[in-house]
Scaffold this active site. Structure first.
Site, PDB file in Angstrom:
ATOM      1  N   ASP A   1     -27.960  41.003  -6.556  1.00  0.00           N
ATOM      2  CA  ASP A   1     -29.305  41.176  -6.035  1.00  0.00           C
ATOM      3  C   ASP A   1     -29.911  42.200  -6.983  1.00  0.00           C
ATOM      4  O   ASP A   1     -29.547  43.377  -6.946  1.00  0.00           O
ATOM      5  CB  ASP A   1     -29.289  41.728  -4.611  1.00  0.00           C
ATOM      6  N   HIS A   2     -30.808  41.757  -7.847  1.00  0.00           N
ATOM      7  CA  HIS A   2     -31.202  42.659  -8.943  1.00  0.00           C
ATOM      8  C   HIS A   2     -31.929  43.908  -8.433  1.00  0.00           C
ATOM      9  O   HIS A   2     -32.018  44.895  -9.142  1.00  0.00           O
ATOM     10  CB  HIS A   2     -31.985  41.918 -10.027  1.00  0.00           C
TER      11      HIS A   2
ATOM     12  N   GLU B   1     -46.653  41.665  -4.937  1.00  0.00           N
ATOM     13  CA  GLU B   1     -46.735  41.140  -6.304  1.00  0.00           C
ATOM     14  C   GLU B   1     -48.125  40.581  -6.536  1.00  0.00           C
ATOM     15  O   GLU B   1     -48.746  40.051  -5.611  1.00  0.00           O
ATOM     16  CB  GLU B   1     -45.710  40.020  -6.493  1.00  0.00           C
TER      17      GLU B   1
ATOM     18  N   HIS C   1     -33.741  40.923  -1.152  1.00  0.00           N
ATOM     19  CA  HIS C   1     -34.222  42.191  -1.708  1.00  0.00           C
ATOM     20  C   HIS C   1     -34.669  43.191  -0.632  1.00  0.00           C
ATOM     21  O   HIS C   1     -34.259  44.353  -0.646  1.00  0.00           O
ATOM     22  CB  HIS C   1     -35.384  41.959  -2.673  1.00  0.00           C
TER      23      HIS C   1
ATOM     24  N   LYS D   1     -47.065  37.286  -2.535  1.00  0.00           N
ATOM     25  CA  LYS D   1     -47.550  36.953  -3.880  1.00  0.00           C
ATOM     26  C   LYS D   1     -49.074  37.022  -3.873  1.00  0.00           C
ATOM     27  O   LYS D   1     -49.704  36.885  -2.823  1.00  0.00           O
ATOM     28  CB  LYS D   1     -47.144  35.521  -4.236  1.00  0.00           C
TER      29      LYS D   1
HETATM   30  C1  BG6 Z   1     -36.989  37.285  -7.501  1.00  0.00           C
HETATM   31  C2  BG6 Z   1     -37.840  36.336  -6.722  1.00  0.00           C
HETATM   32  O1  BG6 Z   1     -35.715  37.367  -6.931  1.00  0.00           O
HETATM   33  O2  BG6 Z   1     -37.586  38.573  -7.502  1.00  0.00           O
HETATM   34  C3  BG6 Z   1     -39.249  36.280  -7.317  1.00  0.00           C
HETATM   35  O3  BG6 Z   1     -37.268  35.030  -6.743  1.00  0.00           O
HETATM   36  C4  BG6 Z   1     -39.827  37.650  -7.430  1.00  0.00           C
HETATM   37  O4  BG6 Z   1     -40.094  35.451  -6.537  1.00  0.00           O
HETATM   38  C5  BG6 Z   1     -38.863  38.607  -8.113  1.00  0.00           C
HETATM   39  O5  BG6 Z   1     -41.031  37.566  -8.163  1.00  0.00           O
HETATM   40  C6  BG6 Z   1     -39.373  40.025  -8.058  1.00  0.00           C
HETATM   41  O6  BG6 Z   1     -38.594  40.846  -8.857  1.00  0.00           O
HETATM   42  P1  BG6 Z   1     -39.175  42.157  -9.527  1.00  0.00           P
HETATM   43  O7  BG6 Z   1     -38.020  42.807 -10.164  1.00  0.00           O
HETATM   44  O8  BG6 Z   1     -40.217  41.687 -10.500  1.00  0.00           O
HETATM   45  O9  BG6 Z   1     -39.788  42.944  -8.418  1.00  0.00           O
END
Ligand code: BG6
Length: 476
Positions: A171-172, A210, A234, A325
């Site tokens: 989970d980044h 976003e 997230h 979004k």
């Molecule tokens: C991803 C989602 O996991 O995370 C995307 O699939 C989203 O929809 C993105 O835009 C957001 O990541 P970050 O790091 O740009 O906040």
């Protein structure tokens, strides 16, 4: 540097590899963290040779790494460690060759940067062809299932070939510098933890806004919506880190046990506490329905919800989440809003708000604590609020070099540290909490409410807090 490794990237020619994984590895290379003798092996169906893939990697670096880091010589040195092998994830071609490439005594990591339907077949083949050994690691991208049942099935398939300690579910968000800082702030200071409970915290707001739409990924997104794309993973992870009990140490399972307890203590969400939205288009941007290429879509591109946690620490403190979004700006932050002092010795203070600790994830990573002081000057005892502001970029020597989430996470895979990765039971618990919410929408056939592109989301989401006498922080 980490120990010598062979990293195989399945989906090595894909978007994630190009944007994040390969540029991230290059930046770690520049930082001197990649060992001599390491190899990065791109694997996909495309018929590249080493030279062709190296030039692909070179282009990815030029596109996604800051130009100040484009040292031709360094890029050349880096790509010498890059190789390519055409492998068919669903078929048999390429696997014997991959097995022959593996070196004894070198860490083997396999990054599944591919469509989820390939996760199972890849794991099986790595096992079957004896490509993976007992110390090998697999890195699995999201989405990890689309509900509890599919997540369980996927955990089951992976478990046939790999032990839990070998599985790195990404989970980044957990790799983001500020997210890790959240733990440092909570458990590295004595200041906050005594106040970190329902006695002192009025409520918590988690916002991941976003400004982009879903154009280009519409067909994936339309089957997921904000709940599956962002909330189940997230936002849930952010919530866990904010709400968990102090683990006894920073060992992976100690941390993950505490996170799991938070998810399990979440109350079921009342449908009246959820607002779903879908963005409209305008002269400049397409609407969600156009982006998704589905004029009847009832998928949400925005969601706001009020949650409760039933445990000793948090009972009575609502947590408000929102993500969407095409909102006004790209802002991600967690705000811990403290209660007012029990009594104001300075008499009524118009418009005074309490202490707020804001942890900003992006942009401008940092922290900000709002405190009350006296308004300077002779005008009497009037109180004002000022921010104690800390921007990480300013505070750090090479501040604009905060590593990308993927860099940190890939290095952790090589170090064998699973703390910032999700355990199988965590993912399942998150789905077990999300499933009934989605099922209720499906049953009632609820539709998201429209909101303007570039706004803060539907007005109904403002009401979610207004009716509790609170308000969202501005998205800016
Ligand atoms: C991803 C989602 O996991 O995370 C995307 O699939 C989203 O929809 C993105 O835009 C957001 O990541 P970050 O790091 O740009 O906040």
């Amino acid at each position: 540097p980490v120990e010598v490794f062979d990293l195989v990237i399945f989906g090595g020619t894909g978007d994630l590899a190009r944007r994040k994984i390969l540029p991230g590895l290059y930046r770690r290379f520049l930082a001197g963290q990649l060992p001599e003798g390491m190899r990065i092996i791109g694997a996909a169906r495309t018929d590249f040779d080493d030279a062709g893939y190296r030039s692909f990697v070179n282009d990815a670096i030029c596109e996604f790494v800051k130009p100040s880091k484009h040292d031709k010589e360094r890029i050349k040195e880096f790509v010498e460690n890059i190789h390519y092998l055409a492998v068919d994830a669903m078929g048999e071609s390429g696997w014997t060759e991959l097995a022959a490439l593996m070196r004894p005594g070198v860490i083997r990591a396999f990054y599944f940067s591919v469509a989820p339907r390939l996760f199972g077949p890849l794991a099986e083949r790595l096992h079957e062809y004896e490509i993976a050994d007992a110390d090998s690691r697999i890195v699995v991208e999201k989405p990890f299932g689309r509900d509890l049942e599919t997540a369980k099935a996927l955990n089951g398939v992976l478990a046939e070939s790999f032990d839990e300690h070998q599985i790195y579910r990404i989970d980044h968000y957990l790799g983001k510098e500020t997210v890790q800082n959240l733990m440092a702030v909570r458990f590295g200071n004595v200041l906050f933890e005594p106040l970190w409970n329902s006695q002192y915290v009025d409520h918590i707001q988690i916002t991941v806004a976003e400004s982009v739409g879903v154009g280009g990924r519409g067909s994936y997104y339309d089957k997921s919506g904000a709940i599956r794309d962002m909330v189940q993973n997230h936002l849930m992870q952010l919530l866990c880190l904010i709400a968990m009990e102090p683990p006894s140490d920073f060992e992976p399972d100690a941390v993950r046990d505490e996170k799991l307890k938070v998810i399990r203590a979440l109350d079921p969400v009342d449908q009246a506490d959820i607002v779903r939205g879908q963005y409209r288009g305008d002269d400049d941007v397409a609407s969600y329905l156009e982006d998704a290429e589905n004029e009847d879509s009832t998928t949400e591109s925005f969601i706001a919800m009020k949650l409760g946690i039933s445990n000793w620490r948090w009972k009575g403190t609502p947590i408000y989440l929102r993500t969407g979004k095409r909102l006004r700006d790209r802002t991600s932050e967690i705000a811990v809003v403290f209660k007012d002092p029990p009594h104001s010795i300075f008499g009524p203070q118009e418009g005074r708000r309490g202490n707020v600790l804001v942890i900003r994830l992006q942009p401008n990573e940092g922290m900000n604590l709002r405190v009350t002081i006296k308004e300077p000057g002779p005008g009497g005892m009037r109180l004002i609020e000022v921010p104690l502001d800390m921007s990480f970029a300013e505070a750090l020597a090479d501040g604009d070099d905060i590593p990308d989430a993927y860099e940190r996470l890939i290095m952790d895979v090589m170090r064998g540290n699973q703390t910032l990765f999700m355990r199988g039971d965590e993912v399942e618990a998150a789905w077990a909490w999300t499933d009934p919410i989605i099922e209720a929408w499906e049953k009632a056939r609820t539709k998201p409410v429209p909101y303007d592109a570039g706004s803060s989301g539907p007005d109904d989401s403002l009401m979610l807090l207004h009716r509790d006498g609170r308000r969202w922080r501005e998205i800016k």
